[in-house]
Design a protein around this motif. Structure first.
Motif, PDB file in Angstrom:
ATOM      1  N   ASN A  69       1.507   4.690  -0.448  1.00 24.99           N
ATOM      2  CA  ASN A  69       2.199   3.475  -0.892  1.00 24.99           C
ATOM      3  C   ASN A  69       3.422   3.187  -0.038  1.00 24.99           C
ATOM      4  O   ASN A  69       3.729   2.036   0.257  1.00 24.99           O
ATOM      5  CB  ASN A  69       2.653   3.606  -2.346  1.00 24.99           C
ATOM      6  CG  ASN A  69       1.496   3.739  -3.313  1.00 24.99           C
ATOM      7  OD1 ASN A  69       1.333   4.791  -3.900  1.00 24.99           O
ATOM      8  ND2 ASN A  69       0.705   2.705  -3.463  1.00 24.99           N
ATOM      9  N   GLU A  70       4.122   4.247   0.359  1.00 22.79           N
ATOM     10  CA  GLU A  70       5.373   4.090   1.085  1.00 22.79           C
ATOM     11  C   GLU A  70       5.173   3.676   2.542  1.00 22.79           C
ATOM     12  O   GLU A  70       5.979   2.922   3.088  1.00 22.79           O
ATOM     13  CB  GLU A  70       6.159   5.404   1.030  1.00 22.79           C
ATOM     14  CG  GLU A  70       6.570   5.782  -0.381  1.00 22.79           C
ATOM     15  CD  GLU A  70       6.883   7.265  -0.533  1.00 22.79           C
ATOM     16  OE1 GLU A  70       6.904   8.002   0.479  1.00 22.79           O
ATOM     17  OE2 GLU A  70       7.085   7.687  -1.686  1.00 22.79           O
ATOM     18  N   ASP A  71       4.121   4.176   3.175  1.00 21.26           N
ATOM     19  CA  ASP A  71       3.915   3.921   4.607  1.00 21.26           C
ATOM     20  C   ASP A  71       2.421   3.956   4.936  1.00 21.26           C
ATOM     21  O   ASP A  71       1.955   4.851   5.631  1.00 21.26           O
ATOM     22  CB  ASP A  71       4.676   4.968   5.427  1.00 21.26           C
ATOM     23  CG  ASP A  71       4.720   4.651   6.918  1.00 21.26           C
ATOM     24  OD1 ASP A  71       4.411   3.493   7.300  1.00 21.26           O
ATOM     25  OD2 ASP A  71       5.043   5.555   7.695  1.00 21.26           O
ATOM     26  N   PRO A  72       1.647   2.975   4.418  1.00 26.33           N
ATOM     27  CA  PRO A  72       0.190   3.034   4.562  1.00 26.33           C
ATOM     28  C   PRO A  72      -0.315   2.997   5.998  1.00 26.33           C
ATOM     29  O   PRO A  72      -1.346   3.588   6.303  1.00 26.33           O
ATOM     30  CB  PRO A  72      -0.307   1.821   3.774  1.00 26.33           C
ATOM     31  CG  PRO A  72       0.860   0.897   3.715  1.00 26.33           C
ATOM     32  CD  PRO A  72       2.085   1.776   3.714  1.00 26.33           C
ATOM     33  N   GLN A 117      -3.373  -0.678  -0.601  1.00 28.64           N
ATOM     34  CA  GLN A 117      -2.492   0.144  -1.425  1.00 28.64           C
ATOM     35  C   GLN A 117      -1.786  -0.699  -2.482  1.00 28.64           C
ATOM     36  O   GLN A 117      -1.556  -0.243  -3.588  1.00 28.64           O
ATOM     37  CB  GLN A 117      -1.509   0.964  -0.582  1.00 28.64           C
ATOM     38  CG  GLN A 117      -0.396   0.224   0.104  1.00 28.64           C
ATOM     39  CD  GLN A 117       0.790  -0.115  -0.786  1.00 28.64           C
ATOM     40  OE1 GLN A 117       1.025   0.531  -1.805  1.00 28.64           O
ATOM     41  NE2 GLN A 117       1.525  -1.146  -0.407  1.00 28.64           N
ATOM     42  N   ASN A 118      -1.495  -1.958  -2.155  1.00 28.36           N
ATOM     43  CA  ASN A 118      -0.903  -2.870  -3.142  1.00 28.36           C
ATOM     44  C   ASN A 118      -1.873  -3.128  -4.291  1.00 28.36           C
ATOM     45  O   ASN A 118      -1.476  -3.160  -5.453  1.00 28.36           O
ATOM     46  CB  ASN A 118      -0.546  -4.206  -2.489  1.00 28.36           C
ATOM     47  CG  ASN A 118       0.926  -4.354  -2.261  1.00 28.36           C
ATOM     48  OD1 ASN A 118       1.740  -3.717  -2.907  1.00 28.36           O
ATOM     49  ND2 ASN A 118       1.272  -5.210  -1.314  1.00 28.36           N
ATOM     50  N   THR A 152      -5.080  -0.134   4.279  1.00 24.95           N
ATOM     51  CA  THR A 152      -4.084  -1.135   4.631  1.00 24.95           C
ATOM     52  C   THR A 152      -3.045  -1.309   3.523  1.00 24.95           C
ATOM     53  O   THR A 152      -3.225  -0.849   2.395  1.00 24.95           O
ATOM     54  CB  THR A 152      -4.748  -2.493   4.899  1.00 24.95           C
ATOM     55  OG1 THR A 152      -5.357  -2.938   3.685  1.00 24.95           O
ATOM     56  CG2 THR A 152      -5.780  -2.409   6.019  1.00 24.95           C
ATOM     57  N   ASP A 153      -1.986  -2.010   3.868  1.00 25.87           N
ATOM     58  CA  ASP A 153      -0.962  -2.345   2.890  1.00 25.87           C
ATOM     59  C   ASP A 153      -1.572  -3.170   1.758  1.00 25.87           C
ATOM     60  O   ASP A 153      -1.246  -2.982   0.583  1.00 25.87           O
ATOM     61  CB  ASP A 153       0.171  -3.105   3.572  1.00 25.87           C
ATOM     62  CG  ASP A 153       1.372  -3.278   2.674  1.00 25.87           C
ATOM     63  OD1 ASP A 153       1.852  -2.277   2.099  1.00 25.87           O
ATOM     64  OD2 ASP A 153       1.837  -4.423   2.527  1.00 25.87           O
ATOM     65  N   TYR A 154      -2.474  -4.062   2.099  1.00 29.00           N
ATOM     66  CA  TYR A 154      -3.165  -4.879   1.098  1.00 29.00           C
ATOM     67  C   TYR A 154      -3.896  -3.986   0.092  1.00 29.00           C
ATOM     68  O   TYR A 154      -3.818  -4.192  -1.123  1.00 29.00           O
ATOM     69  CB  TYR A 154      -4.155  -5.815   1.805  1.00 29.00           C
ATOM     70  CG  TYR A 154      -4.912  -6.725   0.896  1.00 29.00           C
ATOM     71  CD1 TYR A 154      -4.424  -8.001   0.590  1.00 29.00           C
ATOM     72  CD2 TYR A 154      -6.131  -6.343   0.332  1.00 29.00           C
ATOM     73  CE1 TYR A 154      -5.124  -8.850  -0.257  1.00 29.00           C
ATOM     74  CE2 TYR A 154      -6.836  -7.182  -0.507  1.00 29.00           C
ATOM     75  CZ  TYR A 154      -6.332  -8.440  -0.805  1.00 29.00           C
ATOM     76  OH  TYR A 154      -7.022  -9.272  -1.640  1.00 29.00           O
TER      77      TYR A 154
END
Length: 122
Positions: A88-91, A29-30, A25-27
């Motif tokens: 990172n760019e498009d998880p 990768q952040n 998820t974006d979470y």
């Protein structure tokens, strides 16, 4: 229309017929930061739920993609080998990791929907 499910380990699963695409998820990768290396499994490898399916290295830490449900890898994302920062760019899009054929599609019922995952991460 595809269905998206989530795990408490911050993986997402997009269900399209009998094939499930898996990523982080974006979470996640952040939290990892800039991803610099991804090691993907071989096609036709079978994993049980919870097995380490891929290795992820970032400038902050090393991590793994855990197999959310038991199944066999039918495809890996070749982009990640040369361009791991795609995660990172498009998880939730081009940064997917693997596609699997589930042993038991009914096991998807035990995963989180978007609302439940949003509660987990806020």
């Amino acid at each position: 229309m595809s269905i998206v499910k989530f795990t408490e380990d911050h993986e997402w699963l997009r269900v399209d017929g009998d094939i499930v695409t898996v990523g982080i998820t974006d979470y996640a990768q952040n939290a990892l930061g800039d991803i610099v290396f991804v090691q993907l499994p071989d096609v036709d490898t079978h994993f049980d739920a919870g097995d380490e399916a891929a290795v992820i290295e970032s400038v902050k830490a090393a991590g793994e993609l855990k197999m959310p449900l038991a199944g066999t890898v039918v495809e890996v994302n070749p982009v990640l080998t040369e361009a791991p920062a795609t995660v990172n760019e498009d998880p939730l899009g081009t940064g997917w990791f693997i596609r699997i054929r589930l042993d038991d599609p009914a096991a998807l019922d035990g995963l989180l929907d978007q609302a439940a995952y949003d509660k987990l991460t806020t």
